[in-house]
Scaffold this motif. Structure first.
Motif, PDB file in Angstrom:
ATOM      1  N   PRO A  10      -9.192  -5.130   0.403  1.00  0.00           N
ATOM      2  CA  PRO A  10      -7.781  -4.946   0.754  1.00  0.00           C
ATOM      3  C   PRO A  10      -7.346  -5.763   1.970  1.00  0.00           C
ATOM      4  CG  PRO A  10      -8.791  -2.837   0.230  1.00  0.00           C
ATOM      5  CD  PRO A  10      -9.907  -3.840   0.290  1.00  0.00           C
ATOM      6  N   PRO A  29       0.815  -1.230   0.000  1.00  0.00           N
ATOM      7  CA  PRO A  29       0.000   0.000   0.000  1.00  0.00           C
ATOM      8  C   PRO A  29       0.840   1.269   0.000  1.00  0.00           C
ATOM      9  CG  PRO A  29      -0.055  -1.075   2.163  1.00  0.00           C
ATOM     10  CD  PRO A  29       0.586  -2.039   1.208  1.00  0.00           C
ATOM     11  N   GLY A  52      -5.999   1.233  -1.642  1.00  0.00           N
ATOM     12  CA  GLY A  52      -6.026  -0.220  -1.591  1.00  0.00           C
ATOM     13  C   GLY A  52      -4.715  -0.807  -1.101  1.00  0.00           C
ATOM     14  N   TRP A  53      -4.714  -2.130  -0.954  1.00  0.00           N
ATOM     15  CA  TRP A  53      -3.501  -2.864  -0.577  1.00  0.00           C
ATOM     16  C   TRP A  53      -3.171  -3.827  -1.716  1.00  0.00           C
ATOM     17  CZ3 TRP A  53      -2.843  -4.740   5.148  1.00  0.00           C
ATOM     18  CH2 TRP A  53      -2.933  -3.641   6.017  1.00  0.00           C
ATOM     19  N   GLY A  90      -5.487   1.749   2.918  1.00  0.00           N
ATOM     20  CA  GLY A  90      -6.435   0.775   2.415  1.00  0.00           C
ATOM     21  C   GLY A  90      -7.648   1.416   1.772  1.00  0.00           C
TER      22      GLY A  90
END
Length: 481
Positions: A89, A63, A210-211, A206
């Motif tokens: 995520p 991330p 997002g991851w 996240g």
């Protein structure tokens, strides 16, 4: 290694590559020296279990790469890097089939947090709205921030312990567990001050970006950086161990992507005794014990939402995570460890043969531990995914000793670049006005043992290179333009 250069960088992890790229973009001649057979450091991948199963040897989910001001300015997509985004995520399973899911949407996240959905949004939404401004200041050394009100608001929450912050903000187990898992990325007991900053930094990322994982493996990040560096005219030498400054060609500046203890050995004849003593006092973080799995199918999580997540924090409630991390802090091995698990193949089908999947997981252990934690890790996964063991086709484990052999920067299993306790959070590696500069005008440290610390974001390398460019070459860097 040829004749004189403007700059020599030692260590081709993400920070060494970042330093090399920054200097090359300034028009300097740069040599990058790496002891391993490939570039990458903590961003490497390999078929550790069976042919066709691509596993990340160290870092897996990125991330911070997406919010890093450095990475945002690099044309890495032109050099083969693509990101894979899971639907969810982050997931944190609980007993009885429950789970907290960190989704990009606060509304979707709130549905999994019982009564705490509104409180969770109030805690994170202000930072998500200004995420890139926040990370521009947070992923930097101590200095006057560009967004002082935002960073002050972040600091007032982040300076608390995860334990205290979670209990003050949330009433129910899912939200408390969700932020506790992020706080455990600090490698510190959750009662330690400033661990809430880790909860906020990772949670905000996240929701904001997002991851993701790198499509094809974390090695693709390093390979893209190396490709861009050589396109700028840089030179890379691999399989070349550096034991002292005498092993390097003449240069005007040397940047080291190494642990402080290694810098002390390499440059012992160039640095004063007082600075060497400070480097010797630098403390390691806890170690990790890691397992990679080749799986015949997806992990059978009891909660369907967890099956869609790229990252899963396995360990139960806030109280359970507190007990696990406190035990490691005392030098013990808890029977139910906190497990950080990634299932990259959920988002990236290239990681495994058709129908098959990969799993990646580690738990924290005391530094230098020799205890095999495979059974404990797999029991925790089985607890929330009944039938998991039946999915395992092959496994590969890495102990702290094996991590040391793999990468000298990971000595004792420390993959975090040193402890992030209060003193070393703000004085990495020693208390000094500029943490990247040593008393020798031509020697600089650019590893994750400098601010802002661990993670694949390149900011340690960038700021070290910026320091050298200002002091030695009187040049600006591309992020200053």
């Amino acid at each position: 290694m040829g004749g004189p250069r403007d700059v020599v960088v030692v260590g081709a992890g993400p920070n060494g590559l970042a330093a090399a790229i920054t200097c090359a973009r300034a028009g300097l001649s740069v040599l990058l020296v790496e002891g391993a057979p490939t570039v990458g450091g903590g961003a490497r991948s390999a078929e550790l279990t069976l042919p066709g199963f691509v596993h990340d040897v160290c870092s897996a989910i990125h991330p911070l790469a997406l919010v890093s001001p450095f990475f945002q300015r690099l044309p890495l997509a032109d050099h083969g890097l693509a990101w894979a985004f899971p639907e969810v995520p982050l997931a944190h399973p609980l007993d009885e089939g429950r789970a907290a899911l960190l989704e990009r949407s606060f509304t979707d996240t709130g549905r999994t947090l019982e009564s705490d959905g509104p409180a969770y949004e109030r805690a994170f939404a202000p930072f998500v709205r200004d995420a890139l401004a926040l990370y521009a200041d947070a992923l930097a050394p101590l200095r006057f921030p560009g967004h002082p009100v935002l960073l002050a608001r972040f600091g007032l929450q982040g300076m608390r312990s995860t334990s205290a912050w979670a209990r003050a903000r949330f009433n129910d187990a899912p939200a408390r567990a969700l932020v506790a898992g992020c706080g455990a990325h600090s490698f510190l007991p959750l009662e330690a001050p400033f661990t809430a900053a880790f909860s906020l930094m990772l949670g905000v990322a996240g929701h904001a970006v997002g991851w993701p994982c790198a499509r094809g493996g974390s090695q693709r990040i390093a390979d893209a950086m190396a490709s861009y560096f050589t396109a700028l005219g840089g030179e890379i030498v691999i399989r070349r161990t550096v034991a002292s400054m005498r092993d390097l060609p003449v240069a005007k500046a040397y940047l080291f992507d190494v642990f402080p203890h290694a810098l002390a050995r390499i440059a012992v004849d160039r640095l004063p005794a007082s600075y060497l003593a400070g480097l010797a006092r630098y403390r390691h973080a806890h170690g990790v014990f890691k397992v990679d799995w080749a799986l015949r199918g997806p992990i059978p999580w009891a909660n369907d939402g967890v099956r869609r997540a790229g990252t899963v924090h396995v360990g139960g409630t806030l109280e359970e995570l507190e007990a696990s991390e406190a035990a490691v802090g005392r030098g013990e091995h808890h029977p139910r460890p906190f497990v950080l698990l990634a299932q990259q193949s959920v988002a990236d089908a290239s990681r495994a043969p058709p129908g098959a999947h990969t799993g990646w997981a580690y738990c924290h252990v005391p530094w230098g531990s020799t205890v095999d934690r495979t059974a404990a890790i797999e029991a925790q996964v089985e607890r929330f995914a009944p039938g998991f063991r039946d999915c395992i086709v092959a496994r590969h484990t890495m102990s702290p000793a094996q991590y040391t052999a793999y990468n000298p920067n990971n000595v004792g299993g420390d993959i975090a670049g040193g402890s992030c306790d209060v003193r070393q959070l703000f004085a990495r590696p020693v208390a000094r006005a500029n943490p990247y500069a040593t008393p020798a005008r031509d020697v600089y440290l650019c590893s994750s043992s400098t601010p802002p610390g661990g993670g694949v974001h390149g900011m340690c390398g960038y700021f070290a290179a910026r320091t050298a460019l200002h002091r030695v070459f009187d040049k600006r860097t591309f992020l200053e333009d």
